[in-house]
Design an enzyme around this catalytic site. Structure first.
Site, short mmCIF file in Angstrom:
data_model
loop_
_atom_site.label_atom_id
_atom_site.label_comp_id
_atom_site.label_asym_id
_atom_site.label_seq_id
_atom_site.Cartn_x
_atom_site.Cartn_y
_atom_site.Cartn_z
N LYS A 197 0.86 -1.19 0.00
CA LYS A 197 0.00 0.00 0.00
C LYS A 197 0.89 1.23 0.00
CE LYS A 197 -1.70 2.95 2.76
NZ LYS A 197 -1.64 4.14 1.89
N GLU A 272 9.75 0.07 10.25
CA GLU A 272 10.90 0.88 9.80
C GLU A 272 10.46 2.33 9.88
OE1 GLU A 272 12.62 -0.33 6.15
OE2 GLU A 272 13.06 -2.32 6.92
N CYS A 306 14.66 8.87 5.51
CA CYS A 306 14.57 8.40 6.90
C CYS A 306 15.94 8.40 7.56
CB CYS A 306 13.96 7.02 6.93
SG CYS A 306 14.82 5.83 5.89
N GLU A 410 12.18 14.82 14.13
CA GLU A 410 12.52 14.56 12.73
C GLU A 410 11.83 15.62 11.86
OE1 GLU A 410 10.66 11.19 10.75
OE2 GLU A 410 12.56 10.72 9.78
#
Ligand code: NAD
Length: 520
Positions: A197, A272, A306, A410
């Protein structure tokens, strides 16, 4: 900042170009695709915008829970067909797919660039990585074996490694094809069918990938693209009992919610998640290489990575020398049309993320960080038709202290948080001082220190005198809040198969109840 924009198209023309590319590459539209046809949904329509201008490209209907059901039904059948091919047939199909993807890498990279705004040089490199993965996992597909177990006495005992059945991978918008491949291919190699997805912001390339894999010999339903909203398609896929395992790649908050919902449905997960990776430069490092490495660590992919090296920790004695180099390097980075092969930084993928980046930079400054250089947008963008896009030039924030928000949050954009340290212990404490633990790097010529640091850093990856290199043979994943499980390297075996013990009697075994023997 230098620009690669000469005569940019208007926003509407640009959106029309993206729309035409979508119509050519994904002619059935955006919807569930088990390898051939696309089944569009009937739910709420989701808009896609051109990142360079924010002009509307198209709107597509969410397939909803009905679409998730269709995807899973296809994958259950696909699993049976994939199993029937056997290890050699699966290996052949993946290797053929490597050839097809390599032959079409140019078109796929262009599609990815037009829909994400990522520079062509980034998406071209990502396509090379996808081809490497297809070849690598084509090899693994024939090498997944259990073991003969010793010490079993009057039994011959062995283990079988068997697939779960259907694996669901939920992927983010920053690298749609790369994350679909990095997490889907190991699961396929282990004999599972896979439903991916993609993010609602970037659904197209995963559909195209499903079609190419099918063309290469993967049976219908072995790899299913299931675009849709997280709250509908994502939630349904990750809690359905037909699913053997969920791999989630995305933010910490969504990842935890998905893992909880999956666990409540009895489905294990790999997470993750995000990072705030420390890039640590010691005084004995090669400063030119460290400066270039620090810039590419944080600004490649326009910071939407990431594992971005988004915290730079510099030993205080070399602070000025290193930062001079970094500022000079940031000034010459080429910001511009992502389709231009010379472009190094493009726009942010979507508007909400662009606004978040700007808010976090303002917060950093409000908390006391100092912006090191004023890097205005090149005139070709600032005053041309692209001025309405999601543009953000590199931001160098100096003096981001351990208790500042930007040390721990982040950003997922082109923002580098900089601070100094005095010795190795302080550097390590600072590098380990966040909840994240995805990647890290150390720049030093002292071999012993490099290994000490690599051992002590709490992160799933540590680079020494380099950044963001990789190969599917290496594990990739997070420590601490950056996730759990590893979907590459030996992860193929450990994460995507379940072991079964088989016991074969080689002598008659005495029954558990002596009275049964007495009866004979
Ligand atoms: P996100 O968490 O907002 O969304 C990720 C995916 O989850 C999307 O496909 C979304 O539709 C889906 N989703 C949302 N709600 C859901 C639900 N209830 N159930 C199931 N699925 C749902 O993340 P994002 O903004 O797309 O991506 C950025 C994040 O991804 C960053 O934090 C980045 O660090 C992380 N990321 C991690 C890695 C890695 O390998 N560790 C790689 C790339 C990106």
């Amino acid at each position: 900042m230098t620009s690669t924009v000469d005569r940019p198209l208007s926003g509407d023309d640009r959106a029309a170009m993206v729309r035409h590319t979508l119509e050519r590459e994904v002619p059935g539209g955006i919807g569930i695709c088990s390898g051939q046809q696309v089944h569009p949904g009937r739910g709420d329509r989701f808009p896609l915008h051109d990142p360079t201008s924010h002009a509307l490209v198209t709107e597509w209907p969410d397939p909803g829970r009905e679409g998730a059901d269709l995807a899973l039904a296809a994958a259950v059948e696909g699993f049976a067909r994939w199993t029937a091919l056997g290890p050699a047939g699966r290996a052949d199909a993946l290797r053929t797919a490597a050839q097809l993807v390599e032959a079409r890498a140019g078109d796929l990279a262009r599609l990815e660039t037009l829909t994400t705004g990522k520079p062509l040089r980034d998406t071209t490199a990502e396509l090379r990585a996808v081809v490497t993965m297809l070849k690598f996992y084509g090899g693994w597909a024939e090498r997944i074996n259990g073991e003969t177990l010793g010490g079993a006495g009057s039994w011959h005992a062995y283990s079988l490694l068997q697939p779960f059945g259907v694996i669901v991978a939920v992927t983010p918008w920053n690298a749609p094809l790369l994350t679909a491949a990095a997490n889907g291919l190991p699961a396929l190699a282990a004999g599972n069918a896979v439903v991916v997805k993609p993010s609602e912001f970037t659904p197209a390339s995963t559909i195209r990938f499903a079609q190419i894999l099918h063309e290469a010999g993967l049976p219908l339903g072995a790899f299913v693209a299931a675009p849709g909203l997280g709250a509908t398609v994502g939630a349904a896929l990750t809690t359905d009992r037909r699913v053997g395992k969920v791999v989630f790649i995305g933010s910490v908050s969504t990842g935890r919610a998905v893992a909880s919902a999956s666990a409540a449905a009895g489905i294990p997960s790999i997470l993750e998640l995000g990072g705030k990776s420390a890039n640590v430069v010691f005084a004995d490092a090669g400063l030119d290489d460290a400066a270039a490495g620090a810039l590419s660590a944080v600004f490649s992919g326009t910071g939407q990575s990431c594992q971005a090296g988004s915290r730079l920790l510099v030993q205080d004695s070399i602070r000025d020398k290193l930062l001079d180099r970094i500022v000079a390097g940031a000034r010459v980075l080429r910001v511009g049309d992502p389709l231009d092969p010379e472009t190094e930084l493009g726009p942010i993928v979507h508007r909400a993320q662009y606004e978040r980046v700007r808010e976090l930079v303002a917060l950093g400054v409000a908390e006391g960080a100092r912006q090191l250089a004023d890097l205005p947008l090149p005139a070709g963008i600032a005053t041309g038709p692209m001025r309405t896009g999601n543009w953000c030039t590199p931001v160098l924030l100096d003096g981001v202290a351990a208790d500042h928000s930007l040390e721990h949050t982040e950003v997922f954009g082109p923002v580098l948080a900089i601070d100094t340290f005095s010795d190795e212990n302080e550097a390590l404490a600072r590098a380990n001082g966040t909840e994240f633990g995805l990647a890290s790097a150390v720049w030093t010529r002292d071999v012993a220190r490099a290994h000490r640091f690599a051992s002590a850093i709490q992160a799933g990856t540590c680079y020494v005198n380099c950044y963001k290199v990789g190969h599917p043979s290496a594990p990739f994943g997070g420590f601490k809040s950056s996730g759990w499980g590893r979907a590459s390297g030996r992860g193929v075996v450990e994460e995507f198969t379940q072991s079964k013990a088989v016991w074969v009697a080689t002598q008659r075994t005495a029954p558990a109840f002596p009275s049964l023997d007495r009866q004979r």
